[in-house]
Scaffold this motif. Structure first.
Motif: not given
Length: 129
Positions: A101-105, A113-118
């Motif tokens: 969640s922190n990566i997305l924020k 990074d956002r794609f992998v975290a999502l």
């Protein structure tokens, strides 16, 4: 040309070519064993929440010597290992989900990074279904 030796002649030839042992042989002394932890688990302790699956099939018994033993039925162990594998394959720890969640924020996170975290968060949500 091949020479074939028999009996004592072969033995004397083989012994003549053996390596010589030094007259002063030193013996190695092993250092005493000292236990060391493989991982420093106390350096980064993560509070883990546990859940009780069931206490059916689990009991204690006392030996004549007074020692207490935990008795666990084989079906309970089978059920526990099955549930553990399901959890490992499909669930993330709350601390890990918070990191995603922190990566997305994070405004400095890359689009990769956002794609992998999502995608990992989507997989975690699908696992609960």
């Amino acid at each position: 040309m091949v020479t074939i030796l028999h009996g004592r002649r072969l033995a004397s030839r083989l012994l003549a070519h053996r390596p010589r042992i030094a007259p002063q042989v030193r013996t190695a002394v092993a250092a005493p064993f000292q236990y060391e932890e493989l991982f420093d688990l106390h350096a980064n302790e993560v509070p883990t929440q546990y859940r009780k699956l069931s206490s059916d099939g689990v009991s204690t018994c006392t030996l004549p010597s007074g020692e207490k033993l935990l008795k666990v039925e084989s079906e309970v162990l089978e059920s526990l290992s099955h549930q553990a594998i399901v959890d490992i394959q499909h669930l993330f720890r709350p601390a890990h989900l918070e990191m995603l969640s922190n990566i997305l924020k994070d405004p400095e996170a890359s689009s990769n990074d956002r794609f992998v975290a999502l995608e990992l968060l989507k997989n975690a949500c699908a696992a609960w279904l």
